[in-house]
Design an enzyme around this catalytic site. Sequence first.
Site, PDB file in Angstrom:
ATOM      1  N   SER A 149       0.810  -1.255  -0.002  1.00  0.00           N
ATOM      2  CA  SER A 149      -0.063  -0.188  -0.043  1.00  0.00           C
ATOM      3  C   SER A 149       1.011   1.151   0.084  1.00  0.00           C
ATOM      4  O   SER A 149       1.808   1.535  -0.779  1.00  0.00           O
ATOM      5  CB  SER A 149      -1.123  -0.076   1.159  1.00  0.00           C
ATOM      6  OG  SER A 149      -1.982   0.968   1.204  1.00  0.00           O
ATOM      7  N   ARG A 219     -12.258   6.394   9.988  1.00  0.00           N
ATOM      8  CA  ARG A 219     -11.948   5.100   9.915  1.00  0.00           C
ATOM      9  C   ARG A 219     -12.934   4.192   9.356  1.00  0.00           C
ATOM     10  O   ARG A 219     -12.587   3.522   8.732  1.00  0.00           O
ATOM     11  CB  ARG A 219     -11.629   4.398  11.367  1.00  0.00           C
ATOM     12  CG  ARG A 219     -11.175   3.133  11.370  1.00  0.00           C
ATOM     13  CD  ARG A 219      -9.663   2.939  10.809  1.00  0.00           C
ATOM     14  NE  ARG A 219      -9.382   1.530  10.868  1.00  0.00           N
ATOM     15  CZ  ARG A 219      -8.506   0.866  10.110  1.00  0.00           C
ATOM     16  NH1 ARG A 219      -7.922   1.571   9.140  1.00  0.00           N
ATOM     17  NH2 ARG A 219      -7.864  -0.295  10.605  1.00  0.00           N
ATOM     18  N   ASP A 316      -9.007  -5.901  -5.103  1.00  0.00           N
ATOM     19  CA  ASP A 316      -8.696  -4.718  -4.463  1.00  0.00           C
ATOM     20  C   ASP A 316      -8.908  -3.528  -5.152  1.00  0.00           C
ATOM     21  O   ASP A 316      -8.294  -3.036  -6.386  1.00  0.00           O
ATOM     22  CB  ASP A 316      -6.972  -4.624  -4.303  1.00  0.00           C
ATOM     23  CG  ASP A 316      -6.577  -3.430  -3.616  1.00  0.00           C
ATOM     24  OD1 ASP A 316      -7.013  -2.500  -3.401  1.00  0.00           O
ATOM     25  OD2 ASP A 316      -5.367  -3.243  -3.273  1.00  0.00           O
ATOM     26  N   HIS A 349      -8.325  -4.951  -0.436  1.00  0.00           N
ATOM     27  CA  HIS A 349      -6.979  -4.228  -0.420  1.00  0.00           C
ATOM     28  C   HIS A 349      -6.141  -4.883   0.883  1.00  0.00           C
ATOM     29  O   HIS A 349      -4.965  -5.235   0.899  1.00  0.00           O
ATOM     30  CB  HIS A 349      -7.180  -2.902   0.003  1.00  0.00           C
ATOM     31  CG  HIS A 349      -5.979  -2.011   0.112  1.00  0.00           C
ATOM     32  ND1 HIS A 349      -4.814  -2.224  -0.789  1.00  0.00           N
ATOM     33  CD2 HIS A 349      -5.415  -1.341   1.111  1.00  0.00           C
ATOM     34  CE1 HIS A 349      -3.862  -1.408  -0.776  1.00  0.00           C
ATOM     35  NE2 HIS A 349      -4.014  -0.849   0.551  1.00  0.00           N
ATOM     36  N   ASP A 350      -7.042  -5.330   1.840  1.00  0.00           N
ATOM     37  CA  ASP A 350      -6.675  -5.955   2.958  1.00  0.00           C
ATOM     38  C   ASP A 350      -5.711  -7.341   2.734  1.00  0.00           C
ATOM     39  O   ASP A 350      -5.129  -7.799   3.705  1.00  0.00           O
ATOM     40  CB  ASP A 350      -7.599  -6.261   4.393  1.00  0.00           C
ATOM     41  CG  ASP A 350      -7.779  -4.999   5.160  1.00  0.00           C
ATOM     42  OD1 ASP A 350      -7.019  -3.948   5.099  1.00  0.00           O
ATOM     43  OD2 ASP A 350      -8.664  -4.858   5.920  1.00  0.00           O
TER      44      ASP A 350
END
Length: 375
Positions: A149, A219, A316, A349-350
């Site tokens: 990232s 968040r 992602d 993305h994680d």
Amino acid sequence: MSFIATPQSMHFPDALPLQSGASIRDYHLAYETYGQLNADQSNAVLVCHALNASHHVAGYYPGEEKSTGWWDNMIGPGKPVDTDKFFVIGVNNLGSCFGSTGPMHINPDTGRVYGADFPVVTVEDWVNAQARLLDRLGIQRLAAVLGGSLGGMQALSWTLQYPERMRHAVVVASAPNLTAENIAFNEVARRAIVTDPDFHGGNFYQHGVIPQRGLRIARMIGHITYLSDDVMNQKFGRQLREGLELKYSTQDIEFQIESYLRYQGDKFSSYFDANTYLLITRALDYFDPARRYGGQLSQALKVASARFLLVSFTTDWRFAPARSREIVKALLDNGLQVSYAEIDAPHGHDAFLLDDPRYMSVMRSYFENIAKEVA
């Protein structure tokens, strides 16, 4: 198997010039190291962290619950980045809230907490600071720079700023710059923070408050973008939080996904600094090595000489595989050695933090080859 990690800190009295024209002096960088540096100092691997991570990459702190490093599944004895073979360094970036000098620390020029006066930092500034720390450690050339990232952006920037100081760049789930959509997400999150009544223009420390409402929303926005639609549907679907009946309320939590996002927001707001969030997301926005070359990434990468591994994940959508392929093409345009893996994984993305066996196999194989070079 994990190991005990030992946080360290290094003081730098001299000023570090920043891309903005400002500078910062008398600062500290928090870092950790794992493994042993070999005799010719050729087996060092620098790990660059993403937005809400830190120098605590691997291992754990004894006596502390949930203190395992954020990439502990990747780095350690016998793991893909094997600390029996490599000397791994994790550095906390300037402006962070996890040990390196940041907005909550004292400005040596004023004797007061930096707050909103902490200078804007960029990916390039972080790389320069990391290079200074490596100088102090006596490491002139890295076996590899590794990051996912925002960390991948730093790894890419290393190849442009210090091409002679590294052999390999491993760029995971990253991009050569942010799309307009990504910048938009960052801006909405920043506005949530700066419009919180407890923000006080970034000087909330002196008021004894924290803009938790804004941090929670920031968040929640970010977390939505890190997950894929498939994962959210699989984990939560349209499950109600309580029972099977609707409450017909516009303010109560009705769905499990709402409960999950609020939990993540509450947890984040309890440990992350609001000014740090603004700084790091702005650094993400600014990163664009092709900008000074009229948008031509191939031109920007002409100075690179490292060998590359790029990894992306099909679901992602924040750092889509097409963005990694842009980097691959630009590297190939310059005749550089590039390996590319596009992993079909459902986690969004994680995924770069998780234990997908194909992903881990790619990383293990690549670092085993690097280990043979430096043995």
